[in-house]
Design a protein around this motif. Structure first.
Motif, PDB file in Angstrom:
ATOM      1  N   ARG A 437       5.427   4.435  14.972  1.00  0.00           N
ATOM      2  CA  ARG A 437       4.882   3.136  14.741  1.00  0.00           C
ATOM      3  C   ARG A 437       5.301   2.574  13.220  1.00  0.00           C
ATOM      4  NH1 ARG A 437       1.440   0.767  18.463  1.00  0.00           N
ATOM      5  NH2 ARG A 437       1.194   1.980  20.472  1.00  0.00           N
ATOM      6  N   LYS A 438       5.050   1.427  13.208  1.00  0.00           N
ATOM      7  CA  LYS A 438       5.161   0.905  11.711  1.00  0.00           C
ATOM      8  C   LYS A 438       4.010  -0.125  11.405  1.00  0.00           C
ATOM      9  CE  LYS A 438      10.178   0.291  11.809  1.00  0.00           C
ATOM     10  NZ  LYS A 438      11.361  -0.478  11.556  1.00  0.00           N
ATOM     11  N   LEU A 439       3.287  -0.182  10.270  1.00  0.00           N
ATOM     12  CA  LEU A 439       2.115  -0.734   9.757  1.00  0.00           C
ATOM     13  C   LEU A 439       2.714  -2.170   9.126  1.00  0.00           C
ATOM     14  CD1 LEU A 439      -0.936  -0.099   9.324  1.00  0.00           C
ATOM     15  CD2 LEU A 439      -0.137   0.558   6.891  1.00  0.00           C
ATOM     16  N   ALA A 440       1.780  -3.095   9.914  1.00  0.00           N
ATOM     17  CA  ALA A 440       2.061  -4.402   9.740  1.00  0.00           C
ATOM     18  C   ALA A 440       0.673  -4.773   8.975  1.00  0.00           C
ATOM     19  CB  ALA A 440       1.903  -5.284  10.971  1.00  0.00           C
ATOM     20  N   LEU A 441       1.008  -5.353   7.744  1.00  0.00           N
ATOM     21  CA  LEU A 441      -0.094  -5.837   6.894  1.00  0.00           C
ATOM     22  C   LEU A 441       0.033  -7.620   6.784  1.00  0.00           C
ATOM     23  CD1 LEU A 441       0.534  -3.676   3.858  1.00  0.00           C
ATOM     24  CD2 LEU A 441      -1.129  -3.193   5.575  1.00  0.00           C
ATOM     25  N   PRO A 442      -1.232  -8.060   7.303  1.00  0.00           N
ATOM     26  CA  PRO A 442      -1.145  -9.662   7.463  1.00  0.00           C
ATOM     27  C   PRO A 442      -1.005 -10.307   6.091  1.00  0.00           C
ATOM     28  CG  PRO A 442      -3.344  -8.577   7.573  1.00  0.00           C
ATOM     29  CD  PRO A 442      -2.523  -7.420   7.336  1.00  0.00           C
ATOM     30  N   GLY A 461      -7.092  -0.784   1.386  1.00  0.00           N
ATOM     31  CA  GLY A 461      -8.188  -0.851   2.088  1.00  0.00           C
ATOM     32  C   GLY A 461      -8.324  -2.230   2.883  1.00  0.00           C
ATOM     33  N   ILE A 462      -7.177  -3.001   3.281  1.00  0.00           N
ATOM     34  CA  ILE A 462      -7.141  -4.418   3.795  1.00  0.00           C
ATOM     35  C   ILE A 462      -7.097  -4.166   5.217  1.00  0.00           C
ATOM     36  CG2 ILE A 462      -6.484  -5.572   1.985  1.00  0.00           C
ATOM     37  CD1 ILE A 462      -3.677  -5.616   2.916  1.00  0.00           C
ATOM     38  N   ASP A 463      -7.163  -5.004   6.072  1.00  0.00           N
ATOM     39  CA  ASP A 463      -7.104  -4.713   7.713  1.00  0.00           C
ATOM     40  C   ASP A 463      -5.533  -4.657   7.948  1.00  0.00           C
ATOM     41  OD1 ASP A 463      -9.863  -5.004   8.398  1.00  0.00           O
ATOM     42  OD2 ASP A 463      -9.733  -7.058   8.340  1.00  0.00           O
ATOM     43  N   ALA A 464      -5.206  -3.879   8.791  1.00  0.00           N
ATOM     44  CA  ALA A 464      -3.843  -3.568   9.044  1.00  0.00           C
ATOM     45  C   ALA A 464      -3.598  -3.041  10.641  1.00  0.00           C
ATOM     46  CB  ALA A 464      -2.993  -2.677   8.243  1.00  0.00           C
ATOM     47  N   ILE A 465      -2.549  -3.094  11.020  1.00  0.00           N
ATOM     48  CA  ILE A 465      -2.186  -2.934  12.618  1.00  0.00           C
ATOM     49  C   ILE A 465      -0.879  -2.070  12.731  1.00  0.00           C
ATOM     50  CG2 ILE A 465      -1.762  -3.732  14.762  1.00  0.00           C
ATOM     51  CD1 ILE A 465      -3.074  -6.367  13.971  1.00  0.00           C
ATOM     52  N   TRP A 466      -1.148  -1.029  13.385  1.00  0.00           N
ATOM     53  CA  TRP A 466       0.143  -0.128  13.534  1.00  0.00           C
ATOM     54  C   TRP A 466       0.717  -0.583  14.924  1.00  0.00           C
ATOM     55  CZ3 TRP A 466       2.348   3.470  10.494  1.00  0.00           C
ATOM     56  CH2 TRP A 466       1.637   3.972   9.676  1.00  0.00           C
ATOM     57  N   VAL A 483       5.790  -2.060   7.151  1.00  0.00           N
ATOM     58  CA  VAL A 483       5.792  -1.052   6.213  1.00  0.00           C
ATOM     59  C   VAL A 483       6.119   0.149   6.998  1.00  0.00           C
ATOM     60  CG1 VAL A 483       4.976   0.369   4.407  1.00  0.00           C
ATOM     61  CG2 VAL A 483       4.234  -2.015   4.614  1.00  0.00           C
ATOM     62  N   GLU A 484       7.243   1.122   6.562  1.00  0.00           N
ATOM     63  CA  GLU A 484       7.342   2.364   7.451  1.00  0.00           C
ATOM     64  C   GLU A 484       6.398   3.506   7.113  1.00  0.00           C
ATOM     65  OE1 GLU A 484      10.113   2.896   9.306  1.00  0.00           O
ATOM     66  OE2 GLU A 484      11.122   0.877   8.828  1.00  0.00           O
ATOM     67  N   ILE A 489       2.603   6.705   3.411  1.00  0.00           N
ATOM     68  CA  ILE A 489       1.951   7.775   2.653  1.00  0.00           C
ATOM     69  C   ILE A 489       2.277   7.569   0.894  1.00  0.00           C
ATOM     70  CG2 ILE A 489       2.138  10.403   2.480  1.00  0.00           C
ATOM     71  CD1 ILE A 489       2.803  10.227   5.360  1.00  0.00           C
ATOM     72  N   SER A 490       3.698   7.452   0.709  1.00  0.00           N
ATOM     73  CA  SER A 490       3.825   7.496  -0.574  1.00  0.00           C
ATOM     74  C   SER A 490       3.537   6.434  -1.583  1.00  0.00           C
ATOM     75  CB  SER A 490       5.433   7.136  -0.934  1.00  0.00           C
ATOM     76  OG  SER A 490       5.754   6.082  -0.035  1.00  0.00           O
ATOM     77  N   THR A 491       2.967   5.170  -0.886  1.00  0.00           N
ATOM     78  CA  THR A 491       2.377   4.139  -1.612  1.00  0.00           C
ATOM     79  C   THR A 491       0.807   4.828  -1.861  1.00  0.00           C
ATOM     80  OG1 THR A 491       3.710   2.601  -0.610  1.00  0.00           O
ATOM     81  CG2 THR A 491       1.551   1.808  -1.645  1.00  0.00           C
ATOM     82  N   HIS A 492       0.076   5.584  -0.958  1.00  0.00           N
ATOM     83  CA  HIS A 492      -1.101   5.929  -1.157  1.00  0.00           C
ATOM     84  C   HIS A 492      -0.868   7.019  -2.095  1.00  0.00           C
ATOM     85  CE1 HIS A 492      -4.928   7.691   0.802  1.00  0.00           C
ATOM     86  NE2 HIS A 492      -5.246   7.119  -0.284  1.00  0.00           N
ATOM     87  N   LEU A 493       0.010   7.780  -2.132  1.00  0.00           N
ATOM     88  CA  LEU A 493       0.088   8.902  -3.209  1.00  0.00           C
ATOM     89  C   LEU A 493       0.405   8.487  -4.430  1.00  0.00           C
ATOM     90  CD1 LEU A 493       0.659  11.849  -3.908  1.00  0.00           C
ATOM     91  CD2 LEU A 493       2.878  11.630  -3.402  1.00  0.00           C
ATOM     92  N   SER A 494       1.084   7.169  -4.760  1.00  0.00           N
ATOM     93  CA  SER A 494       1.309   6.508  -6.009  1.00  0.00           C
ATOM     94  C   SER A 494      -0.165   6.077  -6.581  1.00  0.00           C
ATOM     95  CB  SER A 494       2.235   5.425  -5.925  1.00  0.00           C
ATOM     96  OG  SER A 494       2.493   4.717  -7.177  1.00  0.00           O
ATOM     97  N   GLN A 495      -0.905   5.563  -5.591  1.00  0.00           N
ATOM     98  CA  GLN A 495      -2.210   5.085  -6.065  1.00  0.00           C
ATOM     99  C   GLN A 495      -3.117   6.104  -6.322  1.00  0.00           C
ATOM    100  OE1 GLN A 495      -5.131   3.786  -3.206  1.00  0.00           O
ATOM    101  NE2 GLN A 495      -5.098   1.745  -4.125  1.00  0.00           N
ATOM    102  N   LEU A 496      -3.214   7.256  -5.893  1.00  0.00           N
ATOM    103  CA  LEU A 496      -4.030   8.288  -6.148  1.00  0.00           C
ATOM    104  C   LEU A 496      -3.407   9.156  -7.575  1.00  0.00           C
ATOM    105  CD1 LEU A 496      -4.545   9.783  -2.633  1.00  0.00           C
ATOM    106  CD2 LEU A 496      -6.211   8.635  -3.784  1.00  0.00           C
TER     107      LEU A 496
END
Length: 720
Positions: A437-442, A461-466, A483-484, A489-496
């Motif tokens: 699937r892909k993640l859709a951010l409003p 931490g915002i609402d999203a939909i796969w 978002v793919e 994962i890579s964006t989450h890793l960058s933030q951490l």
């Protein structure tokens, strides 16, 4: 008890006797130069001199490294004094008793005079001169030059070696005891080569003295024999010159042995083998012996040459090549067997538990459930590895140091679509994604709800939909950002990585930064680390800066600032706080491009005064606020920060410099993404906007004016 006392007394007696042998021996040597010696004692000391020289030579041959024979300079001095004393004693006997016959100076001198030079003093003179040339011009001169160069290089290298030991000690590579031992070894090495530089002069002086003593003996013997004993010139020459040559050879041959030992010691390279093993292991090469045998054989075929002799040595060289080839083949087989044995030893049993199974020393690791293996599978063109590499490069460039590699591996204990990110052994983030699937951010203009799996975005931490891939066009048409899975994962890793940057930099990383900077500014690095600030303290300062997202990319500015800050009462936190005004612009330019207005949050004067009083009272214990006030403060800051994030603007709060660090520690534990600056850290070339003023809480206002104090959300932005 009696046995113990006897053992102690025996040990003390042996120690006293051993300690008195050398002083007594030196006194005997001095006495030999003054008092006449009997002939039998002269023969005894000549034999002792030869034994001592041979012993020193054999020890030098079997020494693994020069420092293992650190007493060598002292032995050179003792052996040189012994030979000179023997020369004085033998000269006294030769000149006083030489007219009586060839055995007047003892059997040793007679044997060297009769056997070595066959009783011919002319031959003896030439042999002696040749030995002196070999000893003085070739061996002694070369050994002396090597000693001078070795001593100079060793002394010049001492500061660098000491700094390397200090760096290894600060980095934790060496223990204090090991560092002390290394420093002692460097000092001993410098003392040894310095002593060898002087000791080589003893050997050279000994050779010169032997030549002069020979001339004195010959001239003095001729004068005494002719003038005092009425001997003919030929008889006097035959008697005195032969004794002088025998005396010179007896002293010169041990001197030659000692010169060879000196040359061996000063040219020795430290290794784990003695000299014979060292040379044999490097000379025993079949590819060297084979061409040698061929050349010798070709020379043996040339007419007029001693063909049989050359061909015989060609056969010897060929035999050496054959045995060398056999040895090399056997070594290859031994190495393969050793590798197989190591592999067998390392192969775990079916029910065994290895240390590698329960320990992981990776600085950053990512565990994936089996359903996410396709994201890193090269055969399936998994994009996650390349994205992680790009994230590392981007974060490293932003923070100013090389972020460690990320170890990615599967973990069957996780759910199929779950991933987990660790910093060291600490889990800092985990979530579930759907690779199909892909993640859709409003966005701001989103008014339609898509069909899919509703989640919270792990990064923001915002609402999203796969959603399913075929829904992407519909989502983008309704202002969703799609978002793919690997990007999630890579964006989450960058933030951490940015959030936990302080946990990623260690002393080895800081030393790498110092080494890189020393190539450009060597004097700056040398004058600060470790003279003014140790490596571990510098690491703590950098960690403090990184904990609040201050980049350390301008490392030269960091060291230049520290050179003016180091003091007896400044700890790492105080140093980092004092560096911030010069480094904060690096952070600001990352979160807000040049030319944009900085939205700032400030505190009301009443609240800021309260903070200042609390900071003075609590000291380094941190801000201690009343519970209701703390809740209202955090709620207001969090609401304002969310509004700024929704507008795509950074959350920046400005407070007084006196409370900045304590206030930052207090607020960022609840709102980690907020940036806390002091008024002194705002760049002069940036326009700022007071977006909100935090304060006016019930805990601060009186009953009469509570309603008149506006909340942060009710204030209008003010641009400065």
């Amino acid at each position: 008890m009696d046995l113990t006392r006897n053992q102690i007394l025996t040990a003390d007696l042996k120690s006293a006797m051993g300690g008195s042998v050398l002083p007594i021996g030196i006194l005997i040597l001095v006495a030999m130069m003054v008092l006449p010696l009997p002939v039998f004692l002269l023969d005894t000391f000549f034999v002792v001199n030869i034994v001592l020289s041979l012993l020193i030579l054999m020890v030098a041959l079997h020494t693994h490294r020069p420092l293992d024979f650190s007493s060598f300079p002292n032995l050179i001095l003792i052996a040189t004094v012994l030979r000179l004393a023997l020369n004085v004693a033998s000269t006294r006997i030769v000149l006083s008793e030489g007219h009586t016959g060839s055995d007047a100076a003892g059997q040793v001198i007679k044997a060297f005079g009769d056997f070595v030079v066959a009783g011919n003093y002319a031959v003896g003179i030439f042999v002696f001169v040749i030995l002196v040339i070999i000893n003085l011009v070739v061996i002694t001169k070369g050994a002396g030059r090597v000693s001078e160069v070795s001593a100079r290089f060793t002394l010049d290298a001492m500061p660098g070696k000491q700094m390397a030991i200090d760096a290894d000690l600060n980095a934790g590579i060496l223990t204090p005891e090991e560092a002390t031992a290394r420093r002692q070894e460097i000092g001993n090495e410098a003392d040894f080569y310095g002593s060898m530089d002087g000791a080589s002069k003893f050997v050279k002086g000994d050779a010169v003295a032997g030549l002069l003593i020979l001339a004195i003996n010959i001239l003095g013997g001729l004068i005494i024999g002719i003038a005092q004993h009425d001997m003919a010139v030929g008889d006097a020459a035959q008697a005195y010159i032969l004794l002088s040559i025998g005396d010179g050879l007896v002293a010169q041959i041990p001197s030659l042995l000692l010169s060879i030992a000196t040359a061996i010691i000063v040219t020795r390279v430290s290794s784990t083998q003695d000299m014979a093993q060292h040379i044999g292991g490097q000379v025993n090469l079949s590819r060297a012996w084979i061409p040698t045998a061929l050349v010798m054989f070709i020379i043996g075929l040339v007419p007029g040459m001693p063909n049989q002799l050359f061909i015989a040595f060609a056969g010897m060289a060929a035999a050496a090549a054959y045995f060398s080839r056999q040895s090399e083949a056997q070594k290859v087989i031994d190495d393969e067997l050793e590798e197989l044995a190591d592999a067998d030893d390392e192969e775990p049993e079916a029910d065994s538990v290895l240390l590698s199974d329960i320990t992981d020393y990776s600085a950053i690791s990512m565990q994936l459930g089996y359903g996410l293996i396709g994201l890193v599978d090269e055969e399936q063109s998994g994009p996650l590895v390349s994205r992680v590499t790009g994230i590392r490069r981007e974060v490293s460039r932003g923070l100013g140091f090389v972020v460690p590699g990320v170890r990615i591996r599967d973990d069957l204990s996780l759910e199929p679509n779950q991933y987990r990110i660790r910093i060291g052994q600490t889990i800092v983030g985990e979530d579930i994604i759907y690779p199909d699937r892909k993640l859709a951010l409003p966005g701001d203009g989103t008014h339609i709800q898509l069909d899919g799996i509703e989640v919270k975005d792990p990064s923001f931490g915002i609402d999203a939909i796969w959603i399913r891939p075929e829904q992407q066009a519909e989502a983008e048409a309704h202002d969703y950002a799609v978002v793919e899975p690997d990007s999630v994962i890579s964006t989450h890793l960058s933030q951490l990585l940015t959030k936990h940057a302080a946990d990623l930099v260690g002393q080895d990383d800081v030393q790498t930064l110092l080494d890189r900077l020393s190539e450009i500014s060597p004097n700056l690095v040398k004058s600060i680390v470790p003279k003014l600030i140790p490596l571990h303290v510098l690491t703590l300062v950098l960690r403090r800066l990184l904990s609040e997202r201050i980049p350390i990319s301008d490392f030269r500015r960091v060291l230049e600032g520290l050179s003016n800050l180091v003091g007896p009462n400044m700890g790492p936190n105080e140093m980092a706080e004092a560096l911030r005004p010069s480094l904060a612009p690096l952070l600001i330019q990352q979160v807000a491009p040049l030319g944009t207005v900085l939205p700032l949050m400030t505190l009301t004067p009443e609240l800021e005064q309260l903070m200042l009083r609390t900071a003075r009272q609590s000291g380094d214990e941190g801000l201690i606020l009343e519970g209701t006030l703390a809740q209202q403060l955090m709620r207001s800051i969090n609401e304002t920060s969310e509004k700024l994030s929704a507008e795509g603007r950074p959350s920046i709060m400005v407070v007084a410099p006196q409370i900045r660090r304590l206030f930052s520690d207090f607020v960022r534990s609840h709102v980690p993404d907020i940036i806390i600056l002091s008024f002194t850290e705002l760049p002069e070339n940036r326009r700022v906007e007071v977006y909100a003023t935090i304060g006016g809480f019930d805990a601060l206002a009186s009953d009469d004016d509570r309603a008149d104090v506006p909340k942060a959300s009710e204030r209008q932005p003010e641009t400065v």
